[in-house]
Design a protein around this motif. Structure first.
Motif, PDB file in Angstrom:
ATOM      1  N   ASN A 124       3.415 -14.938  -6.089  1.00 59.95           N
ATOM      2  CA  ASN A 124       3.009 -13.957  -5.777  1.00 59.95           C
ATOM      3  C   ASN A 124       1.980 -14.159  -4.452  1.00 59.95           C
ATOM      4  O   ASN A 124       1.805 -13.537  -3.488  1.00 59.95           O
ATOM      5  CB  ASN A 124       2.253 -12.917  -6.446  1.00 59.95           C
ATOM      6  CG  ASN A 124       1.971 -11.489  -6.295  1.00 59.95           C
ATOM      7  OD1 ASN A 124       3.080 -10.908  -5.782  1.00 59.95           O
ATOM      8  ND2 ASN A 124       0.763 -11.124  -6.235  1.00 59.95           N
TER       9      ASN A 124
ATOM     10  N   GLU B  39       2.384 -12.753  -0.589  1.00 59.52           N
ATOM     11  CA  GLU B  39       1.207 -11.914  -0.355  1.00 59.52           C
ATOM     12  C   GLU B  39       1.098 -12.499   1.055  1.00 59.52           C
ATOM     13  O   GLU B  39       0.826 -11.901   2.007  1.00 59.52           O
ATOM     14  CB  GLU B  39       0.340 -11.684  -1.214  1.00 59.52           C
ATOM     15  CG  GLU B  39       0.501 -10.818  -2.218  1.00 59.52           C
ATOM     16  CD  GLU B  39      -0.486 -10.293  -3.049  1.00 59.52           C
ATOM     17  OE1 GLU B  39      -1.712 -10.655  -2.748  1.00 59.52           O
ATOM     18  OE2 GLU B  39      -0.469  -9.454  -3.925  1.00 59.52           O
TER      19      GLU B  39
ATOM     20  N   ASP C  83       3.021   1.990 -10.763  1.00 59.52           N
ATOM     21  CA  ASP C  83       2.094   0.741 -10.368  1.00 59.52           C
ATOM     22  C   ASP C  83       2.835   0.102  -9.151  1.00 59.52           C
ATOM     23  O   ASP C  83       2.006  -0.513  -8.554  1.00 59.52           O
ATOM     24  CB  ASP C  83       2.467   0.028 -11.794  1.00 59.52           C
ATOM     25  CG  ASP C  83       3.802  -0.202 -11.899  1.00 59.52           C
ATOM     26  OD1 ASP C  83       4.672   0.541 -11.622  1.00 59.52           O
ATOM     27  OD2 ASP C  83       4.308  -1.344 -12.514  1.00 59.52           O
ATOM     28  N   VAL C  84       4.119   0.359  -8.918  1.00 56.39           N
ATOM     29  CA  VAL C  84       4.650  -0.328  -7.617  1.00 56.39           C
ATOM     30  C   VAL C  84       3.859   0.482  -6.520  1.00 56.39           C
ATOM     31  O   VAL C  84       3.584  -0.275  -5.462  1.00 56.39           O
ATOM     32  CB  VAL C  84       6.020  -0.097  -7.670  1.00 56.39           C
ATOM     33  CG1 VAL C  84       6.495  -0.591  -6.337  1.00 56.39           C
ATOM     34  CG2 VAL C  84       6.605  -0.944  -8.731  1.00 56.39           C
TER      35      VAL C  84
ATOM     36  N   GLU D  74       1.004   1.934  -6.211  1.00 54.80           N
ATOM     37  CA  GLU D  74      -0.312   1.351  -6.315  1.00 54.80           C
ATOM     38  C   GLU D  74      -0.798   0.161  -5.747  1.00 54.80           C
ATOM     39  O   GLU D  74      -1.440  -0.350  -4.826  1.00 54.80           O
ATOM     40  CB  GLU D  74      -0.997   1.543  -7.413  1.00 54.80           C
ATOM     41  CG  GLU D  74      -1.146   2.938  -7.856  1.00 54.80           C
ATOM     42  CD  GLU D  74      -1.646   3.194  -9.634  1.00 54.80           C
ATOM     43  OE1 GLU D  74      -1.858   2.154 -10.002  1.00 54.80           O
ATOM     44  OE2 GLU D  74      -2.206   4.500  -9.892  1.00 54.80           O
ATOM     45  N   TYR D  75       0.357  -0.776  -5.895  1.00 58.56           N
ATOM     46  CA  TYR D  75       0.224  -2.174  -5.490  1.00 58.56           C
ATOM     47  C   TYR D  75       0.469  -1.891  -3.967  1.00 58.56           C
ATOM     48  O   TYR D  75      -0.128  -2.788  -3.098  1.00 58.56           O
ATOM     49  CB  TYR D  75       1.254  -2.987  -6.008  1.00 58.56           C
ATOM     50  CG  TYR D  75       1.815  -4.188  -5.314  1.00 58.56           C
ATOM     51  CD1 TYR D  75       0.757  -5.299  -5.429  1.00 58.56           C
ATOM     52  CD2 TYR D  75       2.596  -4.775  -4.393  1.00 58.56           C
ATOM     53  CE1 TYR D  75       0.618  -6.560  -5.165  1.00 58.56           C
ATOM     54  CE2 TYR D  75       2.732  -5.968  -3.891  1.00 58.56           C
ATOM     55  CZ  TYR D  75       1.756  -6.822  -4.337  1.00 58.56           C
ATOM     56  OH  TYR D  75       2.026  -8.237  -3.519  1.00 58.56           O
ATOM     57  N   ARG D  76       1.389  -1.178  -3.402  1.00 51.42           N
ATOM     58  CA  ARG D  76       1.935  -1.241  -2.033  1.00 51.42           C
ATOM     59  C   ARG D  76       0.690  -0.563  -1.287  1.00 51.42           C
ATOM     60  O   ARG D  76       0.243  -0.830  -0.313  1.00 51.42           O
ATOM     61  CB  ARG D  76       3.345  -0.372  -1.795  1.00 51.42           C
ATOM     62  CG  ARG D  76       4.370  -0.885  -2.406  1.00 51.42           C
ATOM     63  CD  ARG D  76       5.496  -0.399  -1.892  1.00 51.42           C
ATOM     64  NE  ARG D  76       6.788  -0.664  -2.363  1.00 51.42           N
ATOM     65  CZ  ARG D  76       7.332  -1.828  -2.582  1.00 51.42           C
ATOM     66  NH1 ARG D  76       6.796  -2.921  -2.011  1.00 51.42           N
ATOM     67  NH2 ARG D  76       8.509  -1.670  -3.229  1.00 51.42           N
TER      68      ARG D  76
ATOM     69  N   ARG E 250      -2.674  -0.896  -2.215  1.00 52.02           N
ATOM     70  CA  ARG E 250      -3.467  -1.514  -1.844  1.00 52.02           C
ATOM     71  C   ARG E 250      -3.141  -2.840  -0.851  1.00 52.02           C
ATOM     72  O   ARG E 250      -4.164  -3.063   0.122  1.00 52.02           O
ATOM     73  CB  ARG E 250      -3.744  -2.597  -3.364  1.00 52.02           C
ATOM     74  CG  ARG E 250      -4.358  -1.807  -4.458  1.00 52.02           C
ATOM     75  CD  ARG E 250      -4.658  -2.603  -5.441  1.00 52.02           C
ATOM     76  NE  ARG E 250      -3.723  -3.393  -6.038  1.00 52.02           N
ATOM     77  CZ  ARG E 250      -2.888  -2.890  -6.923  1.00 52.02           C
ATOM     78  NH1 ARG E 250      -3.064  -1.837  -7.425  1.00 52.02           N
ATOM     79  NH2 ARG E 250      -1.989  -3.703  -7.318  1.00 52.02           N
ATOM     80  N   GLN E 251      -1.956  -3.070  -0.716  1.00 48.13           N
ATOM     81  CA  GLN E 251      -1.433  -4.099   0.310  1.00 48.13           C
ATOM     82  C   GLN E 251      -1.836  -3.547   1.764  1.00 48.13           C
ATOM     83  O   GLN E 251      -2.231  -4.181   2.559  1.00 48.13           O
ATOM     84  CB  GLN E 251      -0.093  -4.294  -0.060  1.00 48.13           C
ATOM     85  CG  GLN E 251      -0.030  -5.289  -1.280  1.00 48.13           C
ATOM     86  CD  GLN E 251      -0.814  -6.550  -1.324  1.00 48.13           C
ATOM     87  OE1 GLN E 251      -0.715  -7.296  -0.190  1.00 48.13           O
ATOM     88  NE2 GLN E 251      -1.813  -6.801  -2.157  1.00 48.13           N
TER      89      GLN E 251
END
Length: 236
Positions: free
Chosen positions: A91, A95, A122-123, A125-127, A129-130
Motif C-alpha cells: 500500500n 500510494e 470505507d472505500v 472515505e479512503y479516496r 483522504r487521498q
C-alpha cells in the motif's frame, strides 16, 4: 437596447468547466460513470486513469490486457494515464505512485477525480483522504444508485461487458467469461450484488453509449490463479 448597444455591452465571462480525471477500471462501472459525467454541465473529462500490474501488463484485479484498455480510451476519445504497479505491491508503494498521478493531474489543470464506487463507505472515505492530501475534489457519480436498478439500466442503455474475474468464495467460478446481461443478473444468487460491488466479479466493457464503436473481442483461456478465476479477453 439597440443591436449596436447590445453588441458592445460587457458580457459576463462563461464559467470555465471543471477538469475531471476519471479512475478507469475498464469495467461497466467506469463506463457508466463516464456516461453520467458527460451528461453533467460544467464538467470536462481530461483523462482516464488506469492502474496496471506491470508484471502481467494487465489491469490490476480485472486482468484486462493493456492493449484493450488503450483501445477503450481511443473509443471514448480520451487520453489514458497508465500507472504501472509492481507485483506484489504494498500500500505504501501504491500510494507513492498514485501521489505522482495526482501531481500530474494538478499540473494539467485537473481539479477533481471521479470514481465508480457504489456504496462501500470505507472505500469512499479512503479516496476522500487521498484526494484531500492531493488538493483534489473526489466525485462519485454513481454513488448510492440502487445496483439492481442500475445494472438493468446499463444493460438497457447498451452497455456490453464480459466478466473477466470472479471471486469463487463469493460466486461460482463458472461465471467467468459470461456476458453481463439480463440473464446474468437474474441468475446471480441472492447474496451477490448485481454490479459486483463486494468484489464478486469484475468486467471488461467492449461497447457502451460513450464508445465511438464497439471493440471486437473473444474469450480465450479461463484459469484459476491466486484465489480467483480469470477469463482472458482477447482482441478478435
Amino acid at each position: 437596447m439597440t443591436l449596436s448597444q447590445s453588441a458592445f455591452s460587457p458580457q459576463k465571462p462563461s464559467p470555465r468547466p471543471r477538469r475531471v480525471a476519471l479512475s478507469w477500471s475498464s469495467g461497466k462501472d467506469s463506463a457508466w460513470a463516464l456516461q453520467l459525467l458527460r451528461q453533467t454541465a460544467g464538467i470536462e473529462i481530461a483523462a482516464l486513469i488506469t492502474t496496471f500490474n506491470c508484471t502481467a501488463d494487465r489491469v490490476a484485479m480485472h486482468a484486462v490486457r493493456r492493449e484493450l484498455v488503450e483501445t477503450q480510451a481511443t473509443r471514448v476519445g480520451l487520453p489514458l494515464w497508465s500507472v504501472d504497479l509492481p507485483w506484489p505491491c504494498s500500500n505504501e508503494v501504491y500510494e507513492t505512485l498514485m501521489a505522482g498521478v495526482w501531481r500530474r493531474a494538478t499540473e494539467a489543470g485537473v481539479t477533481a477525480v471521479a470514481f465508480g464506487d457504489f456504496f462501500l463507505q470505507d472505500v469512499r472515505e479512503y479516496r476522500e483522504r487521498q484526494m484531500a492530501a492531493a488538493g483534489l475534489e473526489p466525485l462519485f457519480p454513481v454513488w448510492r444508485i440502487p445496483t439492481r436498478h442500475l445494472a438493468s439500466e446499463m444493460i438497457h442503455a447498451g452497455v456490453k461487458a464480459t466478466v473477466t474475474c470472479v471471486d469463487p468464495s463469493k460466486l461460482d467460478g463458472s461465471y467467468a467469461g459470461r456476458e453481463f446481461d439480463a440473464e446474468f443478473i437474474e441468475s446471480l444468487p441472492p447474496q451477490c450484488d448485481p454490479c459486483g460491488e463486494n468484489g464478486e466479479f469484475h468486467t471488461f466493457v467492449y461497447d457502451a453509449p460513450v464508445f465511438a464503436a464497439p471493440i471486437d473481442v473473444r474469450i480465450g483461456e479461463i484459469v484459476e490463479r491466486d484465489g480467483f478465476v480469470f477469463a482472458d479477453v482477447l482482441p478478435s
